[in-house]
Enzyme design. Structure first.
Site, mmCIF file in Angstrom:
data_model
loop_
_atom_site.group_PDB
_atom_site.id
_atom_site.type_symbol
_atom_site.label_atom_id
_atom_site.label_comp_id
_atom_site.label_asym_id
_atom_site.label_seq_id
_atom_site.Cartn_x
_atom_site.Cartn_y
_atom_site.Cartn_z
ATOM 1 N N ASN A 184 13.029 1.895 18.818
ATOM 2 C CA ASN A 184 11.867 2.789 18.904
ATOM 3 C C ASN A 184 12.108 4.123 18.197
ATOM 4 O OD1 ASN A 184 10.887 0.737 20.414
ATOM 5 N ND2 ASN A 184 10.798 1.838 22.362
ATOM 6 N N HIS B 244 -28.477 19.434 -7.867
ATOM 7 C CA HIS B 244 -29.400 18.306 -7.644
ATOM 8 C C HIS B 244 -29.420 17.349 -8.837
ATOM 9 C CE1 HIS B 244 -30.991 20.812 -4.346
ATOM 10 N NE2 HIS B 244 -30.918 21.793 -5.220
ATOM 11 N N SER C 258 -16.954 -6.273 -22.159
ATOM 12 C CA SER C 258 -17.686 -7.279 -21.406
ATOM 13 C C SER C 258 -17.446 -8.633 -22.063
ATOM 14 C CB SER C 258 -19.171 -6.924 -21.435
ATOM 15 O OG SER C 258 -19.945 -8.086 -21.225
ATOM 16 N N LYS D 90 -20.448 -3.369 -25.134
ATOM 17 C CA LYS D 90 -19.999 -2.631 -23.949
ATOM 18 C C LYS D 90 -18.596 -2.045 -24.050
ATOM 19 C CE LYS D 90 -23.075 -3.323 -20.621
ATOM 20 N NZ LYS D 90 -23.117 -2.831 -19.293
ATOM 21 N N GLU E 129 -14.436 3.421 -12.079
ATOM 22 C CA GLU E 129 -15.168 2.665 -11.049
ATOM 23 C C GLU E 129 -14.220 2.121 -9.983
ATOM 24 O OE1 GLU E 129 -17.403 -0.212 -13.284
ATOM 25 O OE2 GLU E 129 -18.731 1.309 -14.116
HETATM 26 N N1 ARG Z 1 8.725 -3.377 14.318
HETATM 27 C C1 ARG Z 1 8.600 -2.381 15.310
HETATM 28 C C2 ARG Z 1 7.567 -1.358 14.882
HETATM 29 O O1 ARG Z 1 7.235 -1.340 13.757
HETATM 30 C C3 ARG Z 1 9.910 -1.716 15.501
HETATM 31 C C4 ARG Z 1 10.134 -1.192 16.891
HETATM 32 C C5 ARG Z 1 10.306 -2.312 17.814
HETATM 33 N N2 ARG Z 1 10.575 -1.874 19.137
HETATM 34 C C6 ARG Z 1 10.385 -2.679 20.163
HETATM 35 N N3 ARG Z 1 10.652 -2.217 21.302
HETATM 36 N N4 ARG Z 1 9.904 -3.869 20.030
HETATM 37 O O2 ARG Z 1 7.059 -0.589 15.642
#
Ligand code: ARG
Length: 462
Positions: A110, A156, A277, A283, A290
């Site tokens: 995490n 405008h 084109s 063209k 675009e």
């Molecule tokens: N692939 C996860 C993400 O992108 C990574 C973290 C995963 N953590 C977990 N507790 N499963 O967020």
């Protein structure tokens, strides 16, 4: 399927579940940042005596080898791993043995993924900024070359008053300059290191978070571990800033498309930047402009998607956040590509100065100046407005411009007109008299150009 967990499980993950859950197909994009983060983490662990120096050196060597081999194509990042973090750790352990298993000490995926994403976004902000800077250089060059190129300014989409091409380009310079400033604000605000936040509640190891942060070029560690693993504000801010870049590019594209049309003919897009084109031989289409206009939609989409992903997530980390990546990656690539291509198109584009000037001299763009002439001769502006209105109507009936209307006709409507009216409403005068700061007159325009030069020299990087 190579997983980092399993001890608690009695069954294998269902294959479809595994695929649904896996992120390696897209988070492989930040393998470099993942390894960079791990290197800093390991150095810190050794400094804190959580790992020995020997273990640190083994791990660092292993990580450099992985980086080298991925870069030169000798090591493939395969989908047999769930994510880039598992991949790097597994390969490391295969290569250096026991020490590799210690890499993840005092860390969770995490805080690891929060770090990787931040490092990635930070690098990409720098790259995008550089592209924007190069784009501003092109704009400045066009400005310097066109302080005396007249064209109609529109409101405008109707001809309003004459301006110069330098002034018109300057409006875009301001927009993209603000875009750079937004990127730099975001970079500054996000530049705190989440590593050491663990899964959500920090760790029990004596980590030196400030040290890791300094190794990775952050201003310091983040201040709340729960927020650190759940913060994706900076991605949303980035997507918002990128949306504005696209909005500006899209407006610019729209003008180029109009200007390139047979009706305007203000510009000619270089052959290398236009397409033909398959059926209509005459063209020459402005496809790049675009496409840029069209791609704006996907960047806005990424912004809306991530705002929506994040809006209902309780603290702290939830897997929803894995959805931050694909949209952000796509938006970044899209914007970088668009800025690069648009810059190339603009650099090679021909401005048809004669057509622009002819257009500016038609459409009564000097009517306000004719009214100002009367004001200078003691007539109240409201009356002057009415008088010029009558004269414009007369000209429309005769199919001529104000410059072509004989003096006798002017005087028949208002005796205050003299021979000097023609000088007063010449396009050159109309522009040159606009000397308020920010206006197209030569004085303020030159001052602004000088300021832009200083800005571009000083702000070579973020
Ligand atoms: N692939 C996860 C993400 O992108 C990574 C973290 C995963 N953590 C977990 N507790 N499963 O967020």
């Amino acid at each position: 399927m190579a997983q980092l967990w399993g001890g608690r499980f009695t069954k294998e993950t269902d294959k479809l579940v595994y695929q649904f859950n896996a992120s390696i197909s897209f988070d492989r994009k930040f393998y470099r940042q993942d390894i960079q983060g791990s290197m800093a983490h390991v150095k810190m662990l050794a400094k804190q005596k959580i790992l020995t120096e020997e273990e640190r050196d083994q791990i660092l060597e292993g990580l450099s080898g992985i980086l080298r081999d991925v870069e030169n194509g000798n090591l493939q990042i395969t989908e047999e791993y769930e994510d880039i973090h598992s991949f790097v750790e597994a390969v490391l352990t295969q290569r250096v043995g026991e020490a590799g298993k210690k890499l993840h000490t005092g860390r969770s995926r995490n805080d690891q993924v929060a770090l990787d994403m931040k490092l990635y976004v930070r690098d990409e902000i720098d790259e995008t900024d550089l592209l924007l800077k190069e784009f501003l250089e092109t704009l400045l060059q066009i400005m310097e070359e066109n302080t005396g190129t007249f064209l109609p300014g529109f409101t405008h989409l109707q001809k309003a008053q004459p301006v110069t091409l330098a002034h018109h380009m300057g409006a875009y310079f301001e927009m993209f300059r603000r875009d750079r400033e937004r990127l730099s604000d975001i970079r500054r605000r996000m530049n705190l290191c989440p590593l050491g936040s663990g899964a959500l509640a920090g760790t029990t190891y004596p980590l030196d978070r400030a040290y890791t942060a300094s190794l990775l070029g952050f201003d310091g560690p983040t201040r709340n571990s729960m927020d650190s693993v759940s913060d994706r504000d900076y991605c949303i801010e980035l997507l918002s800033a990128l949306s504005l870049v696209m909005m500006h590019l899209s407006r610019f594209s729209e003008e180029i498309i109009l200007w390139n049309s047979n009706e305007y003919r203000f510009v000619e897009i270089d052959d290398a930047y236009s397409t033909g084109s398959s059926i209509m031989p005459q063209k020459k289409n402005p496809d790049i402009a675009e496409l840029v206009r069209g791609k704006t939609g996907r960047v806005y989409g990424a912004l809306m998607a991530l705002l929506t992903v994040m809006k209902g997530i309780p603290l702290a980390y939830d897997k929803d956040m894995q959805e931050d990546k694909e949209g952000t990656f796509d938006a970044i690539e899209t914007v970088k590509g668009c800025v690069l291509l648009f810059n190339g198109m603009l650099k090679t584009m021909k401005f048809r100065k004669d057509v622009m000037e002819r257009s500016a001299s038609r459409g009564f763009t000097n009517a306000t100046d004719a009214a100002d002439y009367l004001v200078n001769h003691g007539i109240p502006f409201r009356d002057a407005h009415g008088i010029i209105g009558q004269l414009v109507l007369l000209c429309i009936e005769k199919g001529i411009s104000l410059d072509e209307l004989p003096l006798a006709e002017y005087q028949s409507v208002c005796p205050a007109f003299g021979e000097d009216i023609y000088e007063a409403i010449s396009m050159k005068t109309c522009v040159e008299k606009r000397e308020t700061y920010g206006a197209p007159g030569p004085g303020p325009m030159q001052a602004v150009i000088e300021e832009y030069k200083i800005y571009l020299n000083e702000r070579s990087t973020l």
